[in-house]
Design a protein around this motif. Structure first.
Motif, short mmCIF file in Angstrom:
data_model
loop_
_atom_site.label_atom_id
_atom_site.label_comp_id
_atom_site.label_asym_id
_atom_site.label_seq_id
_atom_site.Cartn_x
_atom_site.Cartn_y
_atom_site.Cartn_z
N ILE A 57 12.38 10.64 6.54
CA ILE A 57 11.69 11.72 7.03
C ILE A 57 9.97 11.58 6.94
CG2 ILE A 57 11.46 14.31 6.52
CD1 ILE A 57 14.45 14.26 5.64
N VAL A 58 9.84 11.29 5.60
CA VAL A 58 8.40 11.59 5.25
C VAL A 58 7.45 10.25 5.76
CG1 VAL A 58 6.52 11.76 3.35
CG2 VAL A 58 8.48 12.76 3.04
N LEU A 59 7.90 9.02 5.51
CA LEU A 59 7.09 7.85 5.73
C LEU A 59 7.05 7.82 7.34
CD1 LEU A 59 7.93 5.31 3.01
CD2 LEU A 59 5.92 6.80 3.30
N PRO A 60 8.12 7.89 8.09
CA PRO A 60 7.89 7.67 9.56
C PRO A 60 6.95 8.74 10.09
CG PRO A 60 10.26 8.09 8.88
CD PRO A 60 9.41 8.18 7.64
N GLY B 22 0.75 -1.15 0.01
CA GLY B 22 -0.16 -0.21 0.12
C GLY B 22 0.95 1.36 0.07
N THR B 23 1.85 1.23 0.70
CA THR B 23 2.93 2.27 0.83
C THR B 23 3.55 2.67 -0.50
OG1 THR B 23 3.12 2.02 3.13
CG2 THR B 23 4.74 3.47 2.31
N LEU B 24 3.98 1.32 -1.19
CA LEU B 24 4.69 1.22 -2.60
C LEU B 24 3.47 2.25 -3.46
CD1 LEU B 24 6.58 -1.63 -3.21
CD2 LEU B 24 7.44 0.87 -2.67
N LEU B 25 2.23 1.51 -3.46
CA LEU B 25 1.47 2.14 -4.45
C LEU B 25 0.96 3.62 -4.08
CD1 LEU B 25 -1.38 -0.58 -4.15
CD2 LEU B 25 -0.17 0.05 -6.37
N ALA B 26 0.87 4.18 -2.74
CA ALA B 26 0.85 5.53 -2.35
C ALA B 26 1.85 6.35 -2.92
CB ALA B 26 0.70 5.58 -1.02
#
Ligand SMILES: Nc1ncnc2c1ncn2[C@@H]1O[C@H](COP(=O)(O)OP(=O)(O)OP(=O)(O)O)[C@@H](O)[C@H]1O
Ligand SMILES: [Mg+2]
Lengths: 242, 229
Positions: free
Chosen positions: B147-150, B39-43
């Motif tokens: 930075i962004v994902l955490p 899901g994160t990769l897709l986002a």
């Protein structure tokens, strides 16, 4: 060190920058001022390619910023940048904010990065806060950490975008003091600010922008003397009177 | 069949939990991890400035979100063996256990929902944070990863967990391919002993306790995060 030649930039059909040219020599401190929306942030972001531009050329230490072949992360790692809203990483401690790029970009060991970080924190007077998180610091303290973070990568030049305009008045000086010290040590600096006291103390040159154009680009003495244009004069009298 | 006989629960609960609940919880946990990962990769694809990537991810997400889950479970159960055979160039359909088939299905399906959550999470991180990362010389992957994902993850943690509670309930649909999850195991006992009312009541109570307990936990977490910020 930084050379800006005939830069033009558009957002869609709206032209933000029109044929801007200037130069910042090694060790020089250049202050950029002008009314809101005049393109100050935009031009400073173009210098380290945070914003693309459509026309003209910018070179930093001889390397072209607009060239698609330029290794942008590497170029940016040689320039320090300080933002209006600090932009510290809130999920990382103060020390981690200062070591991240040293380790991940410059490839320093965690120990070396930490040593450097603590030296810089000491320098901006925040050693006691090394293990805190950004949210636990005052605005002035956060901006000093942000300056230390920008210095952690040993930049050859520093860019500042209104570093004191989000601060309460009583915190402005603690940040300006750090910047003045930096300037006196010979750092090459391009500073967007309306703090004319700072400009008078350490600037070599002052650039005045309006509506995306560089209207004035002159020595500090000329700018604060009688030589300046009517528009700059009007602007100056406005910001000096409040 | 006269009256109710709740002893059936006492007789069968070890089997229900050891076989059924283990299946359900393992499937939920693994599909959550896989779903959040993809899901994160897709986002990241959806938010990419490369339009091919963002269209591909958008198409996938919209497709998955427009199909009933039961249908996807059925399809994958019958298709995965053939897709697997095609992928490795084998002649006969690959044997895929029902657990593996379910895991693939739920990971792919939930990825679409986790994608939308992570997309909102990434967009909740101020633009200036990305600039600050780039300005320090970090590349796209480091800026995202460090930075962004955490921050996106932390901001979205309650929503991600709420989605996982839904996933936990949805796993009971594997019953349609006769997998022995908690509900499937209970159904087997119910049919064998003719104790439908007792067993299905018991199943409902267990699902309620776990789901309600988890949502209470999420609420508590939410208020704790609100204090930190
Ligand atoms: N992403 C964007 N899309 C469209 N227009 C933009 C965008 N960013 C900035 N602008 C416009 O470009 C112009 C210059 O913006 P810029 O931020 O450089 O001004 P500034 O001189 O820094 O002003 P301020 O003192 O308010 O910070 C403004 O008119 C602004 O509205
Ligand atoms: Mg600005």
């Amino acid at each position: 060190m930084i050379s800006i030649k005939n830069i033009s930039k558009w957002y869609g059909s709206f032209q933000v920058l029109t044929d801007c040219s200037t130069e910042v020599k090694k060790g020089e401190v250049v202050v950029v001022c002008g009314p809101s929306g005049s393109g100050k942030s935009t031009i400073i972001k173009c210098v380290n390619a945070l914003e693309p531009f459509q026309k003209g050329e910018i070179t930093v230490d001889g390397i072209s910023v607009g060239d698609p072949k330029t290794d942008l992360p590497k170029l940016r790692s040689r320039i320090g940048m300080v933002f209006q809203n600090f932009e510290l990483f809130p999920h990382l401690s103060v020390t981690e904010n200062l070591t991240l790029a040293q380790i991940k970009v410059l490839g320093r060991t965690p120990e070396a990065a930490r040593d450097k970080a603590l030296k810089l924190l000491d320098r901006v007077g925040l050693m006691a806060h090394k293990d805190k998180f950004p949210g636990q610091l005052s605005g002035g303290q956060q901006q000093r950490v942000a300056i230390a973070r920008a210095l952690s990568i040993d930049p050859i030049a520093m860019l500042f975008d209104e570093p004191t305009s989000a601060l309460d008045p009583e915190m402005i000086n603690e940040v300006l003091d750090v910047m003045v010290q930096l300037a006196q040590e010979g750092m090459t600096m391009m500073v967007v600010t309306h703090e004319m006291g700072f400009a008078k103390r350490v600037a070599h040159r002052v650039i005045f922008m309006d509506a995306g154009k560089i209207i004035e680009d002159c020595t500090k003495d000329d700018f604060f003397g009688t030589q300046r244009s009517e528009r700059a004069q009007l602007f100056l009298s406005k910001i000096l009177h409040h | 069949m006269s009256g109710y006989d709740f002893d059936v629960i006492q007789r069968s609960w070890v089997y229900l939990f050891r076989d059924g609940m283990t299946f359900t919880l393992t499937l939920t946990a693994l599909a959550m991890v896989g779903g959040i990962f993809f899901g994160t990769l897709l986002a990241m694809m959806r938010l990419s400035r490369f339009s091919i990537l963002s269209y591909a991810a958008g198409g996938y997400v919209n497709l998955m979100r427009s199909l009933p889950l039961v249908l996807v479970i059925f399809w994958f159960f019958f298709l995965v063996p053939y897709i697997g055979a095609w992928a490795i160039g084998a002649k006969d359909p690959v044997k895929v256990g029902s657990f593996m088939s379910c895991l693939i299905t739920f990971t792919m399906f939930e990825a679409a929902y986790y994608c939308e959550i992570m997309r909102a999470g990434i967009q909740s991180v101020a633009r200036g944070q990305v600039w600050a990362g780039y300005a320090l010389g970090l590349n796209y992957w480091l800026t995202m990863g460090k930075i962004v994902l955490p921050q996106a993850f932390r901001n979205m943690l309650p929503v991600l967990l709420t989605q996982t509670v839904i996933l936990f309930q949805d796993t009971s649909l594997v019953y349609v391919i006769s997998a022995t999850d908690f509900l499937g195991a209970a159904a087997k006992v119910a049919n064998r002993d003719y104790r439908l009312v007792e067993m299905y009541t018991f199943v409902a109570v267990v699902y309620f306790i776990i789901s309600f307990g988890l949502s209470l936990l999420v609420k508590q977490l939410q208020s704790r995060i609100a204090i930190i910020r």
